[in-house]
Enzyme design. Structure first.
Site, PDB file in Angstrom:
ATOM      1  N   HIS A   1     -18.247 -14.063  -9.493  1.00  0.00           N
ATOM      2  CA  HIS A   1     -19.469 -14.333  -8.730  1.00  0.00           C
ATOM      3  C   HIS A   1     -20.111 -13.069  -8.184  1.00  0.00           C
ATOM      4  O   HIS A   1     -21.061 -13.140  -7.402  1.00  0.00           O
ATOM      5  CB  HIS A   1     -19.156 -15.313  -7.595  1.00  0.00           C
ATOM      6  CG  HIS A   1     -18.745 -16.660  -8.072  1.00  0.00           C
ATOM      7  ND1 HIS A   1     -19.636 -17.666  -8.363  1.00  0.00           N
ATOM      8  CD2 HIS A   1     -17.506 -17.161  -8.350  1.00  0.00           C
ATOM      9  CE1 HIS A   1     -18.977 -18.738  -8.783  1.00  0.00           C
ATOM     10  NE2 HIS A   1     -17.688 -18.454  -8.784  1.00  0.00           N
TER      11      HIS A   1
ATOM     12  N   LYS B   1     -22.108 -16.993 -15.529  1.00  0.00           N
ATOM     13  CA  LYS B   1     -22.768 -17.195 -14.234  1.00  0.00           C
ATOM     14  C   LYS B   1     -24.039 -16.350 -14.196  1.00  0.00           C
ATOM     15  O   LYS B   1     -25.029 -16.717 -14.805  1.00  0.00           O
ATOM     16  CB  LYS B   1     -21.786 -16.912 -13.102  1.00  0.00           C
ATOM     17  CG  LYS B   1     -20.644 -17.945 -13.095  1.00  0.00           C
ATOM     18  CD  LYS B   1     -19.653 -17.733 -12.011  1.00  0.00           C
ATOM     19  CE  LYS B   1     -18.657 -18.895 -11.936  1.00  0.00           C
ATOM     20  NZ  LYS B   1     -17.886 -19.127 -13.168  1.00  0.00           N
TER      21      LYS B   1
ATOM     22  N   SER C   1     -15.670 -18.445  -4.522  1.00  0.00           N
ATOM     23  CA  SER C   1     -16.697 -19.303  -5.100  1.00  0.00           C
ATOM     24  C   SER C   1     -17.157 -20.454  -4.231  1.00  0.00           C
ATOM     25  O   SER C   1     -18.270 -20.948  -4.399  1.00  0.00           O
ATOM     26  CB  SER C   1     -16.197 -19.861  -6.442  1.00  0.00           C
ATOM     27  OG  SER C   1     -15.012 -20.625  -6.250  1.00  0.00           O
TER      28      SER C   1
END
Length: 384
Positions: A204, A235, A176
């Site tokens: 991610h 996300k 990240s």
């Protein structure tokens, strides 16, 4: 009343180190927000990679309930929850999926539950805090290996595999703070001869990488080699919550033994409905994924930080390493004055001496926004 002066002293020390964090109320308006000083800033700090969080998802029928009322096992698991779990399992090509209240709960709870006394965990040095906490909560022995060093993993397995009942290799898929990718093919090749299992956090990667947006495991063609994968809904999916996918026996075990699942209130129905709509957009709007990947390639190239890894260049996390904490904070403030929010990331989030600006790209960023940001970075000498 007890004295908390010692806490004040510690906060003062953080301030002197340029590491004190404070909450700041910001009013979001699409890909921009208005800060407390009434400045409109283009947001390059969010994880809304596909722009779904701020675009207004087309939810067919928004549930009237504001909350799920209880944990999933009591009465908080609705038909919508089941539909979302099945949608995720289909995307991930697995037997089953289970939903968690957050990605943090999914990561920490899964590792802590599956890795037991008598087991060994091999954990990447730059893993997310949620994985690290899961390792700490587990009763397994944990060895932290140097970042992405699969040869170190192999050496530990050769020397010590016989000491343990099971071995778990735990890693982020996309890291990240650096935007780099775990060597999953090599880790699988390392794990197989020693009967070790990988647990990969796709936080991610979900929605961003892979032909269908399944994540980095899909992009590296190892989905069928990594049985247990963890993801987030907060996300690229643009909502909130987490999930774990894998064989049904694994998710059933988590449902029965994972404390962060059992003792948490289930996701709110409105969040679940929005997540279902977001997963549908992965199919119907692949251009969002292609857009943010293209921006990542463009920005890395312009900043001369491209890598030899084609997949890595498409990751929308671009770190601008500065080094000193104070300089990173000053650079972030300079960019704010120019109309851009690019957060300064400092220890302990990143290792000492690697304070940075974390530039995060979204499909909602226009070409003009990106071009203006790159110009501002060059003018203020962030990378010199």
């Amino acid at each position: 009343m007890p004295s908390f002066d010692y806490l004040a002293d510690r906060l003062a020390e953080l301030s002197s180190q340029h590491r004190l964090r404070t909450l700041a109320a910001r009013q979001p308006q699409g890909v921009t927000f208005v800060d407390a000083a009434n400045r409109r800033l283009v947001n390059f700090g969010s994880n809304d990679y596909l722009g779904l969080a701020t675009s207004g998802l087309p939810i067919a029928s928004l549930p009237r309930e504001s909350g799920s009322t209880a944990s999933a096992l009591v009465c908080g698991w609705t038909p919508l929850h089941q539909q979302l779990a099945e949608t995720i399992a289909e995307l991930e090509s697995t037997e089953s999926a289970v939903l968690f209240p957050s990605g943090y709960a999914a990561c920490s709870g899964t590792v802590a539950t599956l890795a037991e006394a008598g087991d060994l965990i091999l954990s990447d040095a730059l893993n997310h805090a949620s994985l690290i906490d899961g390792c700490r909560l587990s009763r397994a022995e944990c060895v932290v290996y140097p970042h992405r060093d699969y040869e170190f993993v192999a050496s530990v397995l050769k020397q010590r595999r016989h000491e343990f009942t099971r071995v778990w290799i735990v890693t982020d898929g996309v890291f990240s703070m650096d935007g780099d990718v775990a060597p999953l093919v090599e880790l699988c090749d390392t794990a197989d001869p020693f009967d070790a299992s990988l647990i990969v956090d796709e936080a991610h990667g979900t929605g961003v990488l892979g032909e269908t947006g399944s994540g980095v495991c899909e992009a590296l063609a190892v989905k069928d080699r990594i049985a247990i994968r963890i993801g987030t809904l907060s996300k690229a999916i643009g909502c909130q919550g987490g999930f774990v996918v894998g064989p049904k026996v694994v998710t059933d075990y988590l449902v029965n033994r994972c404390r962060s699942f059992i003792f948490s209130t289930a996701l709110a129905p409105s969040t679940v409905a929005a997540s279902i709509a977001a997963f549908e957009s992965l199919k119907s709007e692949p251009e969002r994924r292609h857009r943010v990947q293209s921006l990542a390639i463009q920005v890395r190239d312009r900043l001369s930080i491209s890598t030899s890894c084609a997949i890595e260049n498409t990751v929308p996390i671009v770190p601008l390493i500065i080094g000193e904490d104070a300089k990173a904070v000053a650079a972030s403030q300079t960019l704010s004055e120019a109309g851009f929010f690019v957060p300064a990331i400092r220890p302990p989030t990143v290792p000492l001496g690697t304070a940075r600006l974390r530039l995060s790209l979204s499909a909602s960023h226009t070409d003009a926004m990106v071009e203006s940001l790159l110009s501002a970075i060059q003018k203020c000498g962030v990378l010199t």
